[in-house]
Design an enzyme around this catalytic site. Structure first.
Site, mmCIF file in Angstrom:
data_model
loop_
_atom_site.group_PDB
_atom_site.id
_atom_site.type_symbol
_atom_site.label_atom_id
_atom_site.label_comp_id
_atom_site.label_asym_id
_atom_site.label_seq_id
_atom_site.Cartn_x
_atom_site.Cartn_y
_atom_site.Cartn_z
ATOM 1 C CD GLU A 117 -2.827 -1.013 2.486
ATOM 2 O OE1 GLU A 117 -2.593 -0.149 3.368
ATOM 3 O OE2 GLU A 117 -3.646 -1.927 2.614
ATOM 4 C CG HIS A 139 5.993 -0.584 4.948
ATOM 5 N ND1 HIS A 139 5.923 -0.055 3.676
ATOM 6 C CD2 HIS A 139 4.920 -1.394 5.069
ATOM 7 C CE1 HIS A 139 4.847 -0.515 3.072
ATOM 8 N NE2 HIS A 139 4.216 -1.352 3.900
#
Ligand code: AMP
Length: 121
Positions: free
Chosen positions: A99, A104
């Site tokens: 997303e 991350h």
């Protein structure tokens, strides 16, 4: 994928958006996921502008790579997950449904995390 400097994690790194910080190192920032999927759910991101693990593994310096891996372990220990267990996961690209286009790494734990992947039918 090209790096979009207006992504939400870039804004957190620039201090334009808040985060619930867990720890910070020379090359990384760790903070609580805003929508936790387990009792403990922390994101570790590099400070450098890398879209995903694909980009990071190809272009990051050894110091950045070492720092990220050490931070993942430190975060897990800080959350008390080293005894009970934890899962580290990073999504790259469409099939993984990434997303936010800034690398991350999710650190999840604090409960039984179930099977590793449940694929859609
Ligand atoms: P991914 O699907 O791997 O790209 O995961 C993106 C993650 O970022 C999700 O778990 C979101 O809940 C999380 N997230 C999005 N915006 C924020 C934010 N402002 N602070 C903390 N976590 C966020």
């Amino acid at each position: 994928m090209t790096y979009d400097p207006n992504n939400v994690f870039a804004k957190i790194l620039r201090g334009e958006l808040p985060c619930d910080k867990v720890m910070e190192t020379e090359h990384c920032l760790a903070f609580h996921d805003i929508n936790p999927l387990s009792r403990h759910h922390v994101l570790v991101i590099p400070k450098g502008s890398y879209v995903s693990l694909d980009d990071f593994s190809a272009k990051a310096s050894e110091a950045e790579i070492v720092d990220l891996i050490r931070t993942l372990g430190e975060v897990a220990r800080m959350q008390g997950l080293d005894e009970s267990g934890f899962r580290v996961l990073s999504n790259h690209g469409r099939d993984a449904r990434q997303e936010v286009p800034h690398l991350h790494v999710h650190v999840c734990g604090g409960q039984d995390l179930g099977v590793m992947l449940r694929l859609p039918k």
